[in-house]
Write a protein that holds these residues in place. Sequence first.
Motif: not given
Length: 315
Positions: A53-55, A96-99, A112-115
């Motif tokens: 979920v996002t919030s 953040p809530s995406t990615g 994981s997330h792209v820097i």
Amino acid sequence: LQTKADEVTSVLARPYSGTPSVGNPFDVALWLSYNAGSYSHRPELPQYIPCAVTSEYTSTNPTDVKCDGQLVLYPIQSDDNYPTVGDDVYCVGFHPSTGWGDLTETPVNSASHVINGSEDLMFADQLKGSYVDNFTDQTFKHLTTWVKMNLSATSMKAAEIWGEVTDLEIVSPDSEVIIGFSEAVGTPSTVSYSGEPAGFDLALMNNKLSITNKTFGQAFCAPPVKVVKNAAGKYEYSEESGGKLGYIVRVKTINLPEKEVFVELKKEDMTEISNAQYAIGKLFVMTLHFNDVAVVEGVCTLRQWDDQISDIYLK
């Protein structure tokens, strides 16, 4: 481990600052599961655990909890096929809530997330709760090192020799952060960094050199790696012994060709940093001094992250 020209990304760092409020919301992604260290998402049952979920936090409690873009109840409900009220539920949080990757019905034990240099990546480690206990007691920790670039000329003559700054690039030694969740509650998740070095072309806040220190740009980078000079005399990141922890910076002005500079990171007392983990969640102000014999020298100062504690604590 050098960067290629086509890997350079234009960035404008956006640090999250202050405390969550209506005018300063803190957006998060929350992954919930019945199994510690294992998360998935069932799109056909968007209101039931396991799910993603996002919030937004606007104070101490989240508002507008959404799943697949649709508003859902909070806490999340249970269904007939899964444990009911009172059973343990596990949660990890991201900002953040995406990615952070698309969850599927196949459980995953990492994220994981792209820097990308622009986003202030944070992670709240795994918590255990239930339907009765909302997951609002979370500490979001920064995953990158915030670097501000200050530039100055040693004299008015030097400023004239160099001319206006046209390009300012900082090289992040890695381009991705990976979080491995623990199956044991209370055992911290692992955080690692990988990928090719990434060049961040800073959006210039200023372009004219002066004898006064000015901030020209900023970026969020992977923690530093040791830097050495190769056989061709160029700086590069190295996993071998030797070298010092810091960042490679490239700068170009109208009047002179591109210069490559190594800036070593230092502690508050200006002693050497021996462990890259020390630099995570810290702000380093790196200053390049341009002199009148066409030489650039870099120095570094450790500062507080926006003069506040570096973690976002929500309860």
